[in-house]
Design a protein around this motif. Sequence first.
Motif, PDB file in Angstrom:
ATOM      1  N   ALA A  90       0.837  -1.197   0.000  1.00 38.37           N
ATOM      2  CA  ALA A  90       0.000   0.000   0.000  1.00 38.37           C
ATOM      3  C   ALA A  90       0.877   1.254   0.000  1.00 38.37           C
ATOM      4  O   ALA A  90       0.535   2.255  -0.636  1.00 38.37           O
ATOM      5  CB  ALA A  90      -0.926   0.003   1.205  1.00 38.37           C
ATOM      6  N   ALA A  91       2.001   1.215   0.683  1.00 39.13           N
ATOM      7  CA  ALA A  91       2.898   2.373   0.747  1.00 39.13           C
ATOM      8  C   ALA A  91       3.575   2.640  -0.584  1.00 39.13           C
ATOM      9  O   ALA A  91       4.025   3.755  -0.846  1.00 39.13           O
ATOM     10  CB  ALA A  91       3.937   2.167   1.836  1.00 39.13           C
ATOM     11  N   SER A  92       3.631   1.629  -1.451  1.00 43.11           N
ATOM     12  CA  SER A  92       4.293   1.813  -2.749  1.00 43.11           C
ATOM     13  C   SER A  92       3.361   2.366  -3.827  1.00 43.11           C
ATOM     14  O   SER A  92       3.805   2.695  -4.919  1.00 43.11           O
ATOM     15  CB  SER A  92       4.913   0.494  -3.216  1.00 43.11           C
ATOM     16  N   THR A  93       2.067   2.477  -3.537  1.00 39.93           N
ATOM     17  CA  THR A  93       1.126   3.048  -4.505  1.00 39.93           C
ATOM     18  C   THR A  93       1.236   4.572  -4.479  1.00 39.93           C
ATOM     19  O   THR A  93       1.767   5.141  -3.524  1.00 39.93           O
ATOM     20  CB  THR A  93      -0.317   2.630  -4.168  1.00 39.93           C
ATOM     21  N   PRO A  94       0.745   5.260  -5.523  1.00 39.86           N
ATOM     22  CA  PRO A  94       0.828   6.731  -5.536  1.00 39.86           C
ATOM     23  C   PRO A  94       0.165   7.390  -4.323  1.00 39.86           C
ATOM     24  O   PRO A  94       0.700   8.349  -3.766  1.00 39.86           O
ATOM     25  CB  PRO A  94       0.111   7.125  -6.827  1.00 39.86           C
ATOM     26  N   ILE A  95      -0.962   6.882  -3.897  1.00 45.18           N
ATOM     27  CA  ILE A  95      -1.630   7.467  -2.729  1.00 45.18           C
ATOM     28  C   ILE A  95      -0.854   7.131  -1.465  1.00 45.18           C
ATOM     29  O   ILE A  95      -0.713   7.977  -0.568  1.00 45.18           O
ATOM     30  CB  ILE A  95      -3.091   6.994  -2.650  1.00 45.18           C
ATOM     31  N   GLY A  96      -0.313   5.928  -1.369  1.00 47.00           N
ATOM     32  CA  GLY A  96       0.511   5.563  -0.215  1.00 47.00           C
ATOM     33  C   GLY A  96       1.756   6.427  -0.121  1.00 47.00           C
ATOM     34  O   GLY A  96       2.149   6.851   0.967  1.00 47.00           O
ATOM     35  N   GLU A  97       2.365   6.733  -1.263  1.00 42.19           N
ATOM     36  CA  GLU A  97       3.539   7.603  -1.269  1.00 42.19           C
ATOM     37  C   GLU A  97       3.155   9.023  -0.850  1.00 42.19           C
ATOM     38  O   GLU A  97       3.902   9.694  -0.136  1.00 42.19           O
ATOM     39  CB  GLU A  97       4.183   7.615  -2.652  1.00 42.19           C
ATOM     40  N   THR A  98       1.986   9.475  -1.278  1.00 36.93           N
ATOM     41  CA  THR A  98       1.517  10.804  -0.891  1.00 36.93           C
ATOM     42  C   THR A  98       1.242  10.856   0.609  1.00 36.93           C
ATOM     43  O   THR A  98       1.589  11.837   1.280  1.00 36.93           O
ATOM     44  CB  THR A  98       0.238  11.175  -1.668  1.00 36.93           C
TER      45      THR A  98
END
Length: 115
Positions: A90-98
């Motif tokens: 989940a942290a590697s998705t664009p929203i997770g990174e944001t």
Amino acid sequence: MDINKLSTHLNGTQAAGQKAQATGVSSAADAKGNAADKVTLDGYNFKKNEVLFARSEYDKQAQAAFERVKTMKAQLNEFDQAKTESAEKAASTPIGETLNSPDVWENIARKILDS
């Protein structure tokens, strides 16, 4: 409109203007009385064209907003799917990174302090 009654300011002489004053008739009074001398824009479709232009611009903006919403929804679905599998995914998705970005948290803290 009689060309002889026009004021001749352009060529530097005032003969026609003086002639009109001598007879007691001004060129402005002639123009006021004669409706054919007035410029009218009623026959043109400016208002209709403005509405069509506004509608077309509105449609462009609505389409762009809809595309942004679709993109955001796809990113949220990707985040939710990755979150069910693992927190690292989940942290590697664009929203997770944001969500994990220090800049985002700094902006949030600044807005809290400003209010």
